[in-house]
Design an enzyme around this catalytic site. Structure first.
Site, PDB file in Angstrom:
ATOM      1  N   ARG A 111     -65.621  49.613 -67.598  1.00  0.00           N
ATOM      2  CA  ARG A 111     -65.239  48.927 -66.368  1.00  0.00           C
ATOM      3  C   ARG A 111     -66.377  48.029 -65.887  1.00  0.00           C
ATOM      4  NH1 ARG A 111     -60.927  47.175 -63.458  1.00  0.00           N
ATOM      5  NH2 ARG A 111     -60.706  48.081 -61.386  1.00  0.00           N
ATOM      6  N   THR A 409     -53.324  42.226 -67.138  1.00  0.00           N
ATOM      7  CA  THR A 409     -54.105  43.078 -68.029  1.00  0.00           C
ATOM      8  C   THR A 409     -53.383  43.014 -69.361  1.00  0.00           C
ATOM      9  OG1 THR A 409     -54.889  44.551 -66.269  1.00  0.00           O
ATOM     10  CG2 THR A 409     -54.889  45.503 -68.427  1.00  0.00           C
ATOM     11  N   GLU A 429     -58.403  41.185 -64.706  1.00  0.00           N
ATOM     12  CA  GLU A 429     -57.798  41.434 -63.389  1.00  0.00           C
ATOM     13  C   GLU A 429     -56.605  40.517 -63.144  1.00  0.00           C
ATOM     14  OE1 GLU A 429     -56.762  42.777 -59.595  1.00  0.00           O
ATOM     15  OE2 GLU A 429     -57.411  43.636 -61.445  1.00  0.00           O
ATOM     16  N   GLU A 448     -62.603  41.223 -61.047  1.00  0.00           N
ATOM     17  CA  GLU A 448     -62.326  42.654 -60.986  1.00  0.00           C
ATOM     18  C   GLU A 448     -62.790  43.317 -59.695  1.00  0.00           C
ATOM     19  OE1 GLU A 448     -59.869  44.629 -62.765  1.00  0.00           O
ATOM     20  OE2 GLU A 448     -60.859  43.350 -64.232  1.00  0.00           O
ATOM     21  N   ASP A 451     -60.557  44.643 -56.930  1.00  0.00           N
ATOM     22  CA  ASP A 451     -59.905  45.954 -56.965  1.00  0.00           C
ATOM     23  C   ASP A 451     -60.534  46.929 -55.972  1.00  0.00           C
ATOM     24  OD1 ASP A 451     -57.881  45.470 -58.709  1.00  0.00           O
ATOM     25  OD2 ASP A 451     -58.795  46.458 -60.433  1.00  0.00           O
ATOM     26  N   SER A 476     -56.378  51.373 -62.274  1.00  0.00           N
ATOM     27  CA  SER A 476     -55.169  52.144 -62.570  1.00  0.00           C
ATOM     28  C   SER A 476     -54.896  52.209 -64.064  1.00  0.00           C
ATOM     29  CB  SER A 476     -53.968  51.510 -61.862  1.00  0.00           C
ATOM     30  OG  SER A 476     -54.117  51.585 -60.467  1.00  0.00           O
ATOM     31  N   GLY A 497     -51.634  46.353 -63.248  1.00  0.00           N
ATOM     32  CA  GLY A 497     -52.278  46.791 -62.012  1.00  0.00           C
ATOM     33  C   GLY A 497     -51.886  48.222 -61.699  1.00  0.00           C
TER      34      GLY A 497
END
Length: 600
Positions: A111, A409, A429, A448, A451, A476, A497
């Site tokens: 991430r 995504t 994203e 990103e 988020d 998610s 998402g």
């Protein structure tokens, strides 16, 4: 869809790219492969993705002797070319791997991270949240990319081929081009107003100021050169040196057209932030369901905990015997409850205490499942429970709505002849990410960090997903692998998402409980309830008599034309692999196997 002839040429070119780097030559196809077929069955391994060029890259690696990890990285690199608005080296993701030798599941958290200077007020001005659009299209929303580091971590741990060889097919695809389809054109059009404000983006994706024409060839020589540089120098070249400096410059001084009227905020990313980035090897989440073991991503993703909690809630109900309406009702309510708990408890565990084990306990799920009534819908936003001290049918604290999360995504799944399996979700994203192309490098930067919650989801309610220094925003993404007595049964995942969670959940129960073949479980019309006042329905359910049945017990709905775009692989009892993808969403997906007509 791109034509069979184009696919034939692409597969030959990809195979040739592998041969040119010293790999054993895969067999030269004698007939054109099918164009974007949603299901394939055979031996030797399988790949499923949203794009046939990308799936072909992975299959070529498997044919040359590579394993599922090698194939997944080659597929992901090709998706960075053909699906640049969904994924790429400017983004991040989560990698789940089943090792056939040890019968263990491993994960990599790749991430993106916030700058070291980030605070809870990252997206606030004068104490108030800025408009979402100003975070979305900005340097402010860009986190340190994690995708190249994920590839290195996976290859170092489990791969068998060097990175430069695995990047060659994608490098060739970027240099020689791929055929524009209607999905690529539509996604470009969706972003046209943003892209035209950034000269490097406009030059690449709006050549001559116009949308790309369906059937034309789209080339990205800058990305081909960037892949070649990463192949020579390793993925570290993105985190230090000229590429890193170009990324930081684009974030801190966004390259905006002087004539643009858009307010584009600068970010605070530094070369030090890039140098400090590291992926995380960590244990997967695990729950038992119908005698199977379901593994997925632990926080910073909420995918594994939320899907896992919902499965635990549904465990006590025989979904196979319910009517279609009651089955959907239970699925919707389990999703609503697990999202309420997700919002209160899940964030980056490096920054906040996340009770992962407790969220995944059957005791907690049972305490929440008793909220579900067969003849009355719950009301959202629903207050969370307390997994640390479960009490039957109890809630704790105040309810908070689910915050917005972009719906793009991409996901791929891969398996090899030895039984290794990869489920990998990667992203930048929003569709088109930040809209900022790094000049001269050919890839879009993520947005990103949007988020994160821009402010607490509800006043006075603890929010574990506020920005912080070096923090990973909650995701998610739910790349999932299911085992039966230590052996793979299936792997699945999706983009979308926050709808990723409900898509993966619905696919799993559709296959495991309702008995749908995997491709049909993927194709089934979807619902998505995320602790919001209404549940999203695709047209297949919106226009169904089931909607009236569910409305009669208090469910409320709104329409969403398309939810998710899943792919999966399944190990059949006779040892063959089945690869499955979408039949129509995003123009249909691409499922391929190495030997579709029997053993080699």
């Amino acid at each position: 869809m791109r034509g069979p002839a184009a696919r034939q040429l692409a597969l030959v070119a990809l195979a040739g790219a592998l041969v040119s780097t010293g790999a054993a030559a895969p067999p030269t196809p004698t007939t054109a492969p099918p164009a974007k077929v949603p299901v394939a069955v055979g031996y030797g391994g399988a790949v499923a993705s949203v794009d046939a060029d990308a799936s072909a890259a992975g299959i070529a690696v498997l044919r040359s002797g590579g394993n599922a990890v090698d194939a997944a990285i080659a597929t992901a690199a090709a998706l960075g070319v053909t699906e640049p608005y969904s994924a790429g080296i400017g983004g991040g993701g989560y990698f789940v791997y089943y090792d056939a030798r040890s019968h263990r599941v491993h994960t990599i958290d790749g991430r993106e991270t916030a700058p070291a200077t980030a605070t809870e007020a990252l997206f606030q001005e004068n104490g108030l949240p800025i408009p979402f659009a100003e975070g979305q299209t900005s340097g402010l929303g860009v986190g340190v990319p994690g995708t190249p580091a994920t590839w290195k971590s996976a290859l170092d741990a489990w791969g068998t081929r060097p990175l430069d060889r695995l990047l060659k097919p994608a490098e060739k695809l970027a240099r020689d081009g791929f055929t524009v389809d209607s999905t690529f054109r539509a996604q470009t059009e969706l972003n046209q107003d943003r892209f035209k404000d950034f000269p490097a983006t406009s030059k690449l994706f709006l050549p001559g100021g116009a949308l790309p024409v369906v059937g034309s060839t789209f080339k990205n020589p800058d990305l081909a050169a960037t892949y070649a540089e990463l192949g020579r120098k390793g993925t570290g070249a993105l985190y230090r040196g000229p590429i890193a400096e170009d990324i930081v410059r684009a974030v801190r001084t966004p390259p905006v057209d002087p004539a643009a009227t858009r307010k584009v905020r600068a970010g605070d990313l530094t070369t030090g932030d890039l140098r400090a980035y590291a992926t995380k090897r960590q244990d997967p989440t695990r729950v038992g369901y119908r005698g199977l073991d379901v593994y997925s991503m632990a926080p910073s993703s909420s995918g594994g905990t939320t899907v896992g909690e919902a499965l635990n809630i549904l465990e006590r109900t025989d979904l196979s015997k319910l009517s279609e309406a009651q089955y959907l009702h239970r699925f919707i309510e389990a999703s609503r409850i697990s999202f309420a708990d997700r919002g209160r408890w899940v964030g980056d565990p490096a920054a906040v205490r996340v009770p992962t084990r407790e969220l995944l306990s059957q005791r907690f799920a049972d305490s929440r499942a008793c909220l579900i009534s067969p003849d009355r819908a719950l009301t959202s936003p629903l207050a969370p429970g307390d997994p640390r001290d479960p009490a039957p049918c109890a809630t704790t604290g105040r309810a908070a709505p689910t915050t917005y999360e972009g719906e793009n995504t991409t996901h791929l799944t891969a398996a090899d002849r030895w039984g290794n399996v990869v489920s990998y979700t990667l992203t930048i994203e929003s569709t088109g990410g930040s809209a900022i192309t790094v000049p001269g490098r050919g890839f879009l930067l993520n947005n990103e960090l949007t988020d994160f919650s821009f402010a607490p989801a509800a006043p006075g309610v603890p929010d574990p997903n506020l920005p912080g220094p070096g923090k990973r925003p909650r995701s998610s993404m739910a790349p999932t692998i299911v085992l039966d007595d230590g052996r793979p049964v299936l792997a699945v995942g999706s983009p979308g998402g926050a709808t990723i969670i409900t898509t993966v959940l619905q696919t799993l129960i559709g296959h495991l409980d309702r008995g749908l073949p995997l491709v049909d479980a993927i194709a089934a019309p979807r619902a998505s309830q995320r602790n919001q006042t209404t549940t999203e329905l695709e047209p297949g359910l919106w226009n169904s008599p089931l909607r009236a049945e569910l409305e009669a017990i208090g469910q409320g709905f709104r329409q969403n034309p398309e939810i998710g775009a899943a792919t999966g692989v399944q190990r059949l009892p006779d040892g063959r692999w089945l690869a499955a993808a979408e039949t129509s969403r995003r123009g249909g997906g691409s499922a391929m196997v190495v030997h579709p007509h029997g053993r080699p």
